[in-house]
Motif scaffolding. Structure first.
Motif, PDB file in Angstrom:
ATOM      1  N   TRP A  23      -9.877  -0.324  -4.136  1.00  0.00           N
ATOM      2  CA  TRP A  23      -8.830   0.098  -3.183  1.00  0.00           C
ATOM      3  C   TRP A  23      -7.460  -0.233  -3.706  1.00  0.00           C
ATOM      4  O   TRP A  23      -6.515   0.498  -3.434  1.00  0.00           O
ATOM      5  CB  TRP A  23      -9.030  -0.598  -1.798  1.00  0.00           C
ATOM      6  N   PHE A  24      -7.347  -1.296  -4.489  1.00  0.00           N
ATOM      7  CA  PHE A  24      -6.058  -1.665  -5.058  1.00  0.00           C
ATOM      8  C   PHE A  24      -5.609  -0.650  -6.063  1.00  0.00           C
ATOM      9  O   PHE A  24      -4.463  -0.227  -6.104  1.00  0.00           O
ATOM     10  CB  PHE A  24      -6.158  -3.070  -5.690  1.00  0.00           C
ATOM     11  N   GLY A  42      -2.353   3.893  -7.483  1.00  0.00           N
ATOM     12  CA  GLY A  42      -2.182   5.272  -7.973  1.00  0.00           C
ATOM     13  C   GLY A  42      -1.388   6.092  -6.971  1.00  0.00           C
ATOM     14  O   GLY A  42      -0.526   6.881  -7.344  1.00  0.00           O
ATOM     15  N   LEU A  43      -1.709   5.910  -5.659  1.00  0.00           N
ATOM     16  CA  LEU A  43      -0.946   6.661  -4.647  1.00  0.00           C
ATOM     17  C   LEU A  43       0.531   6.259  -4.673  1.00  0.00           C
ATOM     18  O   LEU A  43       1.432   7.118  -4.532  1.00  0.00           O
ATOM     19  CB  LEU A  43      -1.554   6.361  -3.261  1.00  0.00           C
ATOM     20  N   GLY A  44       0.798   4.981  -4.857  1.00  0.00           N
ATOM     21  CA  GLY A  44       2.218   4.534  -4.942  1.00  0.00           C
ATOM     22  C   GLY A  44       2.942   5.183  -6.105  1.00  0.00           C
ATOM     23  O   GLY A  44       4.089   5.609  -5.992  1.00  0.00           O
ATOM     24  N   VAL A  45       2.163   5.223  -7.230  1.00  0.00           N
ATOM     25  CA  VAL A  45       2.831   5.845  -8.409  1.00  0.00           C
ATOM     26  C   VAL A  45       3.115   7.295  -8.146  1.00  0.00           C
ATOM     27  O   VAL A  45       4.169   7.849  -8.488  1.00  0.00           O
ATOM     28  CB  VAL A  45       1.943   5.639  -9.658  1.00  0.00           C
ATOM     29  N   LEU A  46       2.117   8.008  -7.488  1.00  0.00           N
ATOM     30  CA  LEU A  46       2.328   9.446  -7.199  1.00  0.00           C
ATOM     31  C   LEU A  46       3.507   9.642  -6.234  1.00  0.00           C
ATOM     32  O   LEU A  46       4.341  10.549  -6.408  1.00  0.00           O
ATOM     33  CB  LEU A  46       1.048  10.031  -6.620  1.00  0.00           C
ATOM     34  N   LEU A  47       3.538   8.798  -5.205  1.00  0.00           N
ATOM     35  CA  LEU A  47       4.648   8.930  -4.254  1.00  0.00           C
ATOM     36  C   LEU A  47       6.007   8.656  -4.927  1.00  0.00           C
ATOM     37  O   LEU A  47       6.995   9.365  -4.685  1.00  0.00           O
ATOM     38  CB  LEU A  47       4.432   7.955  -3.101  1.00  0.00           C
ATOM     39  N   ALA A  48       6.023   7.652  -5.780  1.00  0.00           N
ATOM     40  CA  ALA A  48       7.295   7.351  -6.491  1.00  0.00           C
ATOM     41  C   ALA A  48       7.701   8.485  -7.396  1.00  0.00           C
ATOM     42  O   ALA A  48       8.856   8.879  -7.490  1.00  0.00           O
ATOM     43  CB  ALA A  48       7.142   6.051  -7.288  1.00  0.00           C
TER      44      ALA A  48
END
Length: 526
Positions: free
Chosen positions: A8-9, A14-20
């Motif tokens: 989950w981490f 990965g989602l944080g990187v995509l959002l950024a």
């Protein structure tokens, strides 16, 4: 377990990187669009500035072109004006050259004619010399022949005959010279007298001044006879105050609408006349007002005297005279000598002396100055001791007049020798001015005799009731009886009396004859 990373981490990371990355991509797109908009705005603004710059440059260029064209036109006009002036100057120079050339041609023709005339005259002279040479030979032969005859007849040698002839010729020449000298002297004397008469006559005719003898009284007209009572005042206080303030005598008689002022001093008489006229016009006749008006008129007269002096010097053409002398010249206006006004007499003497000096090529300014000042001492004669000549010399020397002018004053009555010809002219002009008809007052005896004769002539005509001679003998008033003389006869009577006066009497100026015919009807109511 501690070295194992949860799934989950990683998913969260990965989602944080995509959002950024998505956020960064969106921000980059926004910035790109903003930069494009700014770029478009900059391009639009630069294009507008470039358009404005082009228009301003075009305007400046057009303005510079217009100013350049105006300057070119101005320079062209100046150049054309200068060229026109030079063309006119060239044309004038050409005309002058043509005129000079024509003048030279005319002078050349004149020179040619004169050369021809001179050549002809030289030929005539040569011919005459030839004829004279022949005649001289003939004369010499005749002389030798006559000498031989004389020697034979007289028995004298040639030398003795020559001495005898010379003695006789000398005696004859001496007699002829003496006679000629006498003739020349007589002719010169007659010529000098004739020239002197011509100069005096010319100067007198050119001046032609009017001269009349003045009297010691002045008449003041009144608006009505009631004014006489106001002049006299209550118990005579007004007339006493007026006579005290002015130093004159006021004569109030039966003469209608007239008051007479009598005084030997013309200045006081003139002051009184002006003051009385002002009081009559003002209407407020009282002692206080009288003193005020008299003082005012006296001051006005003093100012007028200076103006009169300046006018006389200007009229005669004299400059640089002392102010006190100018004032004395003005005072001459109200001084008389044997009835003749000294102011007019002095101007007349100045003009006459100046005219004669001009004819004789002498100093005109000196003659006029001496003529104007020759009687200045008469203004002071009642204030100081001495003759008017001595007083005139003293005052002229005091105020810086030149010695030659002083001599004109001193010598005009032969109190001193004449140092210049101008002083002689001043004396002659003084005599001419005083000798004019009417210039000087006649003697009292002849004056009374003339008045008596005037009355006798008028009373001798039929129908004359009464005769009055007035205006110092210049007017005869004849009152006739209306029953014996009608209007037509009155006019004829005036002419007859005037003609008889002209035929029987000698008098200065003219005499007026006035015939008065009036009828009076009187009724008495009881």
């Amino acid at each position: 377990m501690s070295g194992f990373t949860p799934l989950w981490f990683l998913v969260g990371l990965g989602l944080g990187v995509l959002l950024a990355g998505s956020a960064i991509t969106i921000m980059l797109r926004i910035r790109r669009r903003t930069a494009g908009a700014l770029l478009d705005s900059a391009r639009t603004e630069s294009q507008a500035l470039m358009a404005d710059s082009r228009r301003e440059a075009e305007t400046i260029r057009n303005s510079a072109v217009v100013e350049g064209k105006m300057e070119i036109l101005r320079l062209r006009e100046e150049l054309e004006g200068e060229l026109k002036g030079r063309r006119d100057e060239v044309e004038r120079a050409a005309r002058r050259a043509d005129e000079a050339e024509r003048g030279l041609d005319r002078r050349g023709e004149q020179v040619d004619r004169r050369e021809k005339d001179v050549g002809a005259k030289e030929r005539n002279v040569a011919e005459q010399e030839g004829r004279l040479a022949g005649r001289q030979d003939e004369i010499a032969a005749l002389i030798r022949e006559q000498q031989a005859k004389l020697e034979r007849v007289a028995g004298l040698t040639t030398e003795d005959a020559r001495r005898e002839v010379l003695h006789r010729a000398e005696d004859e020449a001496r007699g002829q010279a003496q006679a000629l000298a006498r003739d020349i002297k007589e002719q010169a004397k007659r010529g000098a007298e004739k020239e002197a008469r011509r100069i005096i006559t010319m100067a007198t005719q050119r001046l032609a001044a009017e001269t009349t003898a003045e009297t010691t009284v002045a008449a003041v007209p009144l608006p009505n006879d009631e004014m006489k009572g106001r002049i006299i005042g209550r118990e005579g206080r007004n007339i006493r105050a007026f006579e005290t303030a002015t130093g004159v005598d006021v004569i109030i008689d039966d003469t209608p609408d007239t008051v007479v002022i009598s005084c030997f001093d013309p200045i006081r008489r003139e002051t009184a006349r002006r003051a009385l006229e002002a009081l009559i016009t003002d209407g407020r006749i009282q002692p206080g007002r009288i003193e005020e008006i008299v003082a005012k008129k006296r001051k006005e007269l003093e100012t007028e005297l200076v103006e009169l002096g300046e006018a006389a010097t200007f009229e005669v053409g004299i400059h640089g005279m002392h102010p006190e002398l100018i004032k004395l010249v003005g005072r001459m206006k109200y001084r008389t000598s044997y009835g003749q006004n000294i102011y007019e007499h002095s101007k007349e003497v100045a003009w006459l002396a100046g005219m004669m000096a001009a004819e004789l090529h002498l100093d005109v300014a000196l003659a006029r100055r001496g003529g104007l000042l020759h009687d200045v001492g008469k203004v002071l004669s009642h204030e100081s001791e001495g003759t008017h000549v001595e007083l005139g010399v003293e005052v002229a020397r005091k105020y810086g007049e030149k010695p030659l002018v002083i001599n004109c004053i001193q010598a005009h009555h032969d109190d001193a020798p004449h140092e210049t010809s101008e002083s002689v002219l001043v004396q002659a002009a003084d005599a001419i001015s005083g000798a004019r008809p009417g210039a000087r007052r006649e003697a009292f005896e002849s004056y009374v005799k003339r008045l008596t004769s005037l009355e006798a002539i008028a009373n001798a005509f039929p129908g004359v009731e009464k005769t009055n001679v007035i205006q110092a003998g210049r007017e005869v008033r004849v009152i006739v009886t209306p029953d014996r003389v009608d209007d037509v006869q009155a006019a004829t009577l005036a002419e007859d009396i005037a003609k008889r006066i002209e035929a029987e009497l000698q008098y200065p100026g003219q005499i007026r004859v006035v015939v008065i015919r009036e009828s009076r009807s009187i009724g008495v109511a009881r």
